[in-house]
Design an enzyme around this catalytic site. Structure first.
Site, PDB file in Angstrom:
ATOM      1  N   LYS A 107      -7.060   9.856  -7.987  1.00 51.77           N
ATOM      2  CA  LYS A 107      -7.570  10.674  -6.891  1.00 51.77           C
ATOM      3  C   LYS A 107      -8.455  11.792  -7.444  1.00 51.77           C
ATOM      4  O   LYS A 107      -8.074  12.955  -7.487  1.00 51.77           O
ATOM      5  CB  LYS A 107      -6.405  11.241  -6.076  1.00 51.77           C
ATOM      6  CG  LYS A 107      -5.504  10.199  -5.456  1.00 51.77           C
ATOM      7  CD  LYS A 107      -6.224   9.381  -4.403  1.00 51.77           C
ATOM      8  CE  LYS A 107      -6.548  10.233  -3.188  1.00 51.77           C
ATOM      9  NZ  LYS A 107      -7.142   9.428  -2.096  1.00 51.77           N
ATOM     10  N   ASP A 122      -1.097   6.339  -5.723  1.00 50.72           N
ATOM     11  CA  ASP A 122      -2.151   7.329  -5.944  1.00 50.72           C
ATOM     12  C   ASP A 122      -1.695   8.370  -6.956  1.00 50.72           C
ATOM     13  O   ASP A 122      -0.567   8.858  -6.891  1.00 50.72           O
ATOM     14  CB  ASP A 122      -2.478   8.027  -4.625  1.00 50.72           C
ATOM     15  CG  ASP A 122      -2.873   7.035  -3.541  1.00 50.72           C
ATOM     16  OD1 ASP A 122      -4.017   6.550  -3.579  1.00 50.72           O
ATOM     17  OD2 ASP A 122      -2.036   6.743  -2.668  1.00 50.72           O
ATOM     18  N   GLU A 162       0.484  -0.444  -4.787  1.00 48.96           N
ATOM     19  CA  GLU A 162      -0.642   0.467  -4.972  1.00 48.96           C
ATOM     20  C   GLU A 162      -0.111   1.873  -4.846  1.00 48.96           C
ATOM     21  O   GLU A 162       0.718   2.157  -3.980  1.00 48.96           O
ATOM     22  CB  GLU A 162      -1.706   0.186  -3.909  1.00 48.96           C
ATOM     23  CG  GLU A 162      -2.967   1.031  -4.034  1.00 48.96           C
ATOM     24  CD  GLU A 162      -2.921   2.327  -3.213  1.00 48.96           C
ATOM     25  OE1 GLU A 162      -3.858   3.143  -3.352  1.00 48.96           O
ATOM     26  OE2 GLU A 162      -1.947   2.537  -2.458  1.00 48.96           O
ATOM     27  N   HIS A 221       0.833  -1.197   0.000  1.00 47.02           N
ATOM     28  CA  HIS A 221       0.000   0.000   0.000  1.00 47.02           C
ATOM     29  C   HIS A 221       0.870   1.250   0.000  1.00 47.02           C
ATOM     30  O   HIS A 221       1.636   1.474   0.938  1.00 47.02           O
ATOM     31  CB  HIS A 221      -0.895  -0.027   1.239  1.00 47.02           C
ATOM     32  CG  HIS A 221      -1.846   1.107   1.347  1.00 47.02           C
ATOM     33  ND1 HIS A 221      -1.824   2.007   2.390  1.00 47.02           N
ATOM     34  CD2 HIS A 221      -2.862   1.503   0.534  1.00 47.02           C
ATOM     35  CE1 HIS A 221      -2.795   2.878   2.232  1.00 47.02           C
ATOM     36  NE2 HIS A 221      -3.433   2.603   1.109  1.00 47.02           N
ATOM     37  N   ARG A 222       0.788   1.997  -1.085  1.00 41.91           N
ATOM     38  CA  ARG A 222       1.663   3.156  -1.292  1.00 41.91           C
ATOM     39  C   ARG A 222       3.131   2.734  -1.194  1.00 41.91           C
ATOM     40  O   ARG A 222       3.993   3.506  -0.772  1.00 41.91           O
ATOM     41  CB  ARG A 222       1.343   4.281  -0.307  1.00 41.91           C
ATOM     42  CG  ARG A 222      -0.138   4.660  -0.296  1.00 41.91           C
ATOM     43  CD  ARG A 222      -0.470   5.739   0.708  1.00 41.91           C
ATOM     44  NE  ARG A 222      -1.917   5.789   0.920  1.00 41.91           N
ATOM     45  CZ  ARG A 222      -2.532   6.492   1.867  1.00 41.91           C
ATOM     46  NH1 ARG A 222      -1.807   7.248   2.681  1.00 41.91           N
ATOM     47  NH2 ARG A 222      -3.834   6.460   2.000  1.00 41.91           N
ATOM     48  N   GLU A 231      -4.515   4.255  -8.276  1.00 41.36           N
ATOM     49  CA  GLU A 231      -5.743   4.882  -7.785  1.00 41.36           C
ATOM     50  C   GLU A 231      -5.808   6.318  -8.278  1.00 41.36           C
ATOM     51  O   GLU A 231      -4.928   7.129  -7.978  1.00 41.36           O
ATOM     52  CB  GLU A 231      -5.819   4.851  -6.260  1.00 41.36           C
ATOM     53  CG  GLU A 231      -7.099   5.507  -5.754  1.00 41.36           C
ATOM     54  CD  GLU A 231      -7.252   5.521  -4.255  1.00 41.36           C
ATOM     55  OE1 GLU A 231      -8.056   6.331  -3.754  1.00 41.36           O
ATOM     56  OE2 GLU A 231      -6.571   4.729  -3.579  1.00 41.36           O
ATOM     57  N   HIS A 275      -0.731  10.980  -2.386  1.00 41.37           N
ATOM     58  CA  HIS A 275      -2.069  10.620  -1.925  1.00 41.37           C
ATOM     59  C   HIS A 275      -2.954  11.839  -1.655  1.00 41.37           C
ATOM     60  O   HIS A 275      -4.056  11.941  -2.180  1.00 41.37           O
ATOM     61  CB  HIS A 275      -1.989   9.768  -0.655  1.00 41.37           C
ATOM     62  CG  HIS A 275      -3.339   9.406  -0.109  1.00 41.37           C
ATOM     63  ND1 HIS A 275      -4.001  10.183   0.814  1.00 41.37           N
ATOM     64  CD2 HIS A 275      -4.153   8.348  -0.376  1.00 41.37           C
ATOM     65  CE1 HIS A 275      -5.165   9.630   1.103  1.00 41.37           C
ATOM     66  NE2 HIS A 275      -5.285   8.520   0.390  1.00 41.37           N
ATOM     67  N   ASP A 305       0.348  -1.814   4.494  1.00 47.92           N
ATOM     68  CA  ASP A 305       1.502  -0.941   4.689  1.00 47.92           C
ATOM     69  C   ASP A 305       2.757  -1.726   5.041  1.00 47.92           C
ATOM     70  O   ASP A 305       3.860  -1.174   5.041  1.00 47.92           O
ATOM     71  CB  ASP A 305       1.230   0.052   5.831  1.00 47.92           C
ATOM     72  CG  ASP A 305       0.118   1.034   5.522  1.00 47.92           C
ATOM     73  OD1 ASP A 305      -0.083   1.355   4.333  1.00 47.92           O
ATOM     74  OD2 ASP A 305      -0.563   1.479   6.472  1.00 47.92           O
TER      75      ASP A 305
END
Length: 246
Positions: free
Chosen positions: A116, A41, A39, A12-13, A114, A54, A235
């Site tokens: 945004k 953003d 992943e 995640h990120r 993703e 993000h 994370d």
């Protein structure tokens, strides 16, 4: 538990528990840890460059202030995106999407992008992102997700086969049916929803993968490795990989 059990692990990120989120060093750490994917953003700079960050504002994860949309790409590149996390990451920069895709050509990671667009309706962000993904030959490894499902409809209008997924955080009724109305391929939900048997069973019968965010608790990771969840976003990808290996 091993990869053959079916559950994939997305950083995640990147590896946001150990490195400053949405930076190249965070993505590199997720790859080193053995994650199946990352992943990240996507927003647009003032001059229309897809950048990886993000928050719509710069304040939390950089030494800048104000809106991402109000800074040119050059201006964004001058900001420090690592010192907020730890002094040892001082000087880390905001990456462009193109930087990430160039790097991704050297590995086999899946990439969840993703968009945004829930607060700022960035003009042509879907087309800009898709063209870059096409340019680097990564359409088969990318999933495009968003909480703004209009962005997913636009993504599908531009590209007929790239994978898309609806992001949602509440108990959407029969989300697999709704996802089909926007021609999405997957369900990306807040982790408590992924624990509902009725959701898991319905999605499985519909042939639609469920990927849960953000799963950081070890007990929850173990549960999802056995209950039919297709993937988790975490994370702590190194921890998740270790648990999966058993």
């Amino acid at each position: 538990m091993n990869k053959e059990s079916g559950m994939l692990i997305f950083g995640h990120r990147g590896s946001a528990g150990t490195h400053p989120e949405n930076t190249m060093i965070s993505f590199e750490e997720a790859a080193r840890a053995g994650a199946d994917g990352i992943e990240l953003d996507i927003q647009l700079s003032k001059d229309g460059v897809p950048v990886v960050i993000h928050d719509e504002k710069l304040d939390r994860t950089t030494n800048g202030t104000g809106w991402v949309k109000d800074r040119t790409f050059y201006e964004l590149k001058q900001l420090d995106a690592g010192a907020w996390f730890s002094d040892k990451f001082k000087g880390t920069r905001i990456p462009s999407l193109e930087e990430v895709l160039v790097w991704a050509q050297g590995n086999s990671l899946l990439i969840n992008l993703e968009l945004k667009t829930g607060i700022i309706l960035y003009p042509q962000i879907e087309e800009k992102v898709i063209r870059l993904v096409e340019q680097y030959g990564l359409t088969g490894r990318v999933i495009i997700s968003s909480f703004n499902h209009y962005s997913l409809v636009e993504t599908r209008r531009i590209h007929r086969t790239i994978k898309t997924a609806i992001l949602f955080s509440d108990g959407l009724y029969e989300p697999w049916k709704y996802a089909k109305t926007v021609e999405a391929d997957g369900l990306h939900c807040h982790w408590p929803i992924a624990a509902y048997p009725v959701i898991l069973d319905g999605a499985k019968q519909a042939g639609m993968p469920i990927r849960a965010y953000t799963v950081n608790d070890e007990a929850r990771m173990r549960e999802f490795m056995t209950n039919g969840v297709s993937a988790i976003f975490t994370d702590w990808p190194e921890k998740a990989v270790r648990i999966r290996r058993g």
